[in-house]
Design an enzyme around this catalytic site. Structure first.
Site, PDB file in Angstrom:
ATOM      1  N   ASP A  30       0.850  -1.190   0.000  1.00 47.05           N
ATOM      2  CA  ASP A  30       0.000   0.000   0.000  1.00 47.05           C
ATOM      3  C   ASP A  30       0.891   1.248   0.000  1.00 47.05           C
ATOM      4  O   ASP A  30       1.879   1.325   0.741  1.00 47.05           O
ATOM      5  CB  ASP A  30      -0.912  -0.015   1.234  1.00 47.05           C
ATOM      6  CG  ASP A  30      -2.023   1.014   1.149  1.00 47.05           C
ATOM      7  OD1 ASP A  30      -3.196   0.618   1.057  1.00 47.05           O
ATOM      8  OD2 ASP A  30      -1.707   2.234   1.181  1.00 47.05           O
ATOM      9  N   ASN A  87     -12.909  -2.302   2.641  1.00 49.80           N
ATOM     10  CA  ASN A  87     -13.780  -1.139   2.758  1.00 49.80           C
ATOM     11  C   ASN A  87     -14.723  -1.135   1.566  1.00 49.80           C
ATOM     12  O   ASN A  87     -14.286  -1.262   0.419  1.00 49.80           O
ATOM     13  CB  ASN A  87     -12.948   0.141   2.779  1.00 49.80           C
ATOM     14  CG  ASN A  87     -12.056   0.233   4.010  1.00 49.80           C
ATOM     15  OD1 ASN A  87     -12.477  -0.129   5.108  1.00 49.80           O
ATOM     16  ND2 ASN A  87     -10.831   0.702   3.834  1.00 49.80           N
ATOM     17  N   GLY A  93     -15.097   4.304   3.847  1.00 46.63           N
ATOM     18  CA  GLY A  93     -13.851   4.950   3.451  1.00 46.63           C
ATOM     19  C   GLY A  93     -13.205   4.367   2.214  1.00 46.63           C
ATOM     20  O   GLY A  93     -12.011   4.577   1.983  1.00 46.63           O
ATOM     21  N   GLN A  94     -13.973   3.640   1.400  1.00 46.54           N
ATOM     22  CA  GLN A  94     -13.383   3.123   0.156  1.00 46.54           C
ATOM     23  C   GLN A  94     -13.012   4.290  -0.744  1.00 46.54           C
ATOM     24  O   GLN A  94     -13.871   5.117  -1.085  1.00 46.54           O
ATOM     25  CB  GLN A  94     -14.355   2.184  -0.571  1.00 46.54           C
ATOM     26  CG  GLN A  94     -13.729   1.582  -1.830  1.00 46.54           C
ATOM     27  CD  GLN A  94     -14.653   0.613  -2.566  1.00 46.54           C
ATOM     28  OE1 GLN A  94     -15.801   0.396  -2.171  1.00 46.54           O
ATOM     29  NE2 GLN A  94     -14.147   0.047  -3.648  1.00 46.54           N
ATOM     30  N   SER A  95     -11.738   4.373  -1.107  1.00 44.36           N
ATOM     31  CA  SER A  95     -11.274   5.501  -1.916  1.00 44.36           C
ATOM     32  C   SER A  95     -10.865   5.086  -3.328  1.00 44.36           C
ATOM     33  O   SER A  95     -10.706   5.946  -4.194  1.00 44.36           O
ATOM     34  CB  SER A  95     -10.096   6.196  -1.223  1.00 44.36           C
ATOM     35  OG  SER A  95      -9.014   5.309  -1.060  1.00 44.36           O
ATOM     36  N   HIS A 100     -10.443  -4.440  -3.312  1.00 49.35           N
ATOM     37  CA  HIS A 100      -9.110  -4.739  -2.760  1.00 49.35           C
ATOM     38  C   HIS A 100      -9.240  -5.195  -1.327  1.00 49.35           C
ATOM     39  O   HIS A 100     -10.091  -4.720  -0.578  1.00 49.35           O
ATOM     40  CB  HIS A 100      -8.169  -3.535  -2.877  1.00 49.35           C
ATOM     41  CG  HIS A 100      -8.739  -2.240  -2.389  1.00 49.35           C
ATOM     42  ND1 HIS A 100      -9.655  -1.513  -3.119  1.00 49.35           N
ATOM     43  CD2 HIS A 100      -8.533  -1.542  -1.242  1.00 49.35           C
ATOM     44  CE1 HIS A 100      -9.983  -0.412  -2.454  1.00 49.35           C
ATOM     45  NE2 HIS A 100      -9.322  -0.412  -1.303  1.00 49.35           N
ATOM     46  N   HIS A 102      -7.192  -5.300   2.094  1.00 49.60           N
ATOM     47  CA  HIS A 102      -6.041  -4.819   2.860  1.00 49.60           C
ATOM     48  C   HIS A 102      -5.552  -5.964   3.753  1.00 49.60           C
ATOM     49  O   HIS A 102      -6.370  -6.626   4.414  1.00 49.60           O
ATOM     50  CB  HIS A 102      -6.442  -3.663   3.778  1.00 49.60           C
ATOM     51  CG  HIS A 102      -6.907  -2.422   3.087  1.00 49.60           C
ATOM     52  ND1 HIS A 102      -6.078  -1.323   2.899  1.00 49.60           N
ATOM     53  CD2 HIS A 102      -8.107  -2.075   2.575  1.00 49.60           C
ATOM     54  CE1 HIS A 102      -6.769  -0.355   2.298  1.00 49.60           C
ATOM     55  NE2 HIS A 102      -8.002  -0.785   2.084  1.00 49.60           N
TER      56      HIS A 102
HETATM   57  P1  DGP Z   1      -9.469   2.134   0.449  1.00 50.50           P
HETATM   58  O1  DGP Z   1      -9.496   3.389   1.262  1.00 50.50           O
HETATM   59  O2  DGP Z   1      -9.986   0.917   1.215  1.00 50.50           O
HETATM   60  O3  DGP Z   1     -10.148   2.309  -0.899  1.00 50.50           O
HETATM   61  O4  DGP Z   1      -7.930   1.834   0.190  1.00 50.50           O
HETATM   62  C1  DGP Z   1      -7.234   2.275  -0.911  1.00 50.50           C
HETATM   63  C2  DGP Z   1      -5.775   2.091  -0.601  1.00 50.50           C
HETATM   64  O5  DGP Z   1      -5.065   2.175  -1.803  1.00 50.50           O
HETATM   65  C3  DGP Z   1      -5.193   3.163   0.320  1.00 50.50           C
HETATM   66  O6  DGP Z   1      -4.737   2.550   1.516  1.00 50.50           O
HETATM   67  C4  DGP Z   1      -4.029   3.747  -0.451  1.00 50.50           C
HETATM   68  C5  DGP Z   1      -3.821   2.776  -1.573  1.00 50.50           C
HETATM   69  N1  DGP Z   1      -3.420   3.375  -2.826  1.00 50.50           N
HETATM   70  C6  DGP Z   1      -4.077   4.350  -3.497  1.00 50.50           C
HETATM   71  N2  DGP Z   1      -3.426   4.637  -4.639  1.00 50.50           N
HETATM   72  C7  DGP Z   1      -2.359   3.809  -4.682  1.00 50.50           C
HETATM   73  C8  DGP Z   1      -1.315   3.611  -5.627  1.00 50.50           C
HETATM   74  O7  DGP Z   1      -1.227   4.263  -6.670  1.00 50.50           O
HETATM   75  N3  DGP Z   1      -0.384   2.666  -5.331  1.00 50.50           N
HETATM   76  C9  DGP Z   1      -0.445   1.918  -4.194  1.00 50.50           C
HETATM   77  N4  DGP Z   1       0.530   1.025  -3.996  1.00 50.50           N
HETATM   78  N5  DGP Z   1      -1.420   2.072  -3.288  1.00 50.50           N
HETATM   79  C10 DGP Z   1      -2.356   2.997  -3.535  1.00 50.50           C
END
Ligand code: DGP
Length: 114
Positions: A30, A87, A93-95, A100, A102
């Site tokens: 991450d 999420n 908080g899904q962004s 995915h 975690h």
């Molecule tokens: P969520 O909030 O559950 O949607 O988690 C998204 C996660 O993705 C967050 O912890 C940061 C990670 N993330 C976002 N953009 C990138 C990226 O470009 N590369 C990597 N390795 N992680 C990313």
């Protein structure tokens, strides 16, 4: 799908610290780690969220969870434990709109999650 950052990571269009890949799943570190170990497991298929799964994805999700356990064990987390989080949607908080998982470990986790 076309501009999905996780699809681009799976397709190696943008770099990530890959820890595992096969024909169905990709795992990588991450970019904003919330624990000493923080990996993400994604399906290669663009599935927007947990809420978009259907019965055809059952084997895929089972494999993803088993991979989470294998990767955590490989990081030395088998004894102390780890957390697997999905999420789903804005309140959670899904962004990133690509399913995915975690995998977090290396510190004591609080409960309930924030
Ligand atoms: P969520 O909030 O559950 O949607 O988690 C998204 C996660 O993705 C967050 O912890 C940061 C990670 N993330 C976002 N953009 C990138 C990226 O470009 N590369 C990597 N390795 N992680 C990313």
């Amino acid at each position: 799908m076309g501009d999905c950052i996780f699809c681009k990571i799976a397709g190696k269009e943008i770099p990530a610290s890959l820890v595992y890949e096969d024909d169905q799943l990709v795992a990588f570190g991450d970019a904003n780690p919330q624990a000493p170990t923080h990996m993400l497991i994604i399906p290669r298929e663009h599935i927007p969220s947990l809420g978009h799964l259907d019965s055809g994805h059952d084997q895929l999700v089972g494999r993803a969870l088993r991979l989470a356990a294998e990767l955590a064990k490989g990081k030395g987390l088998g004894e102390r434990g780890y957390r697997v989080v999905v999420n789903c949607g804005p309140d959670a908080g899904q962004s990133v709109g690509h399913l995915h998982f975690h995998v977090l470990g290396g510190r004591v986790m609080g409960w309930p999650p924030g």
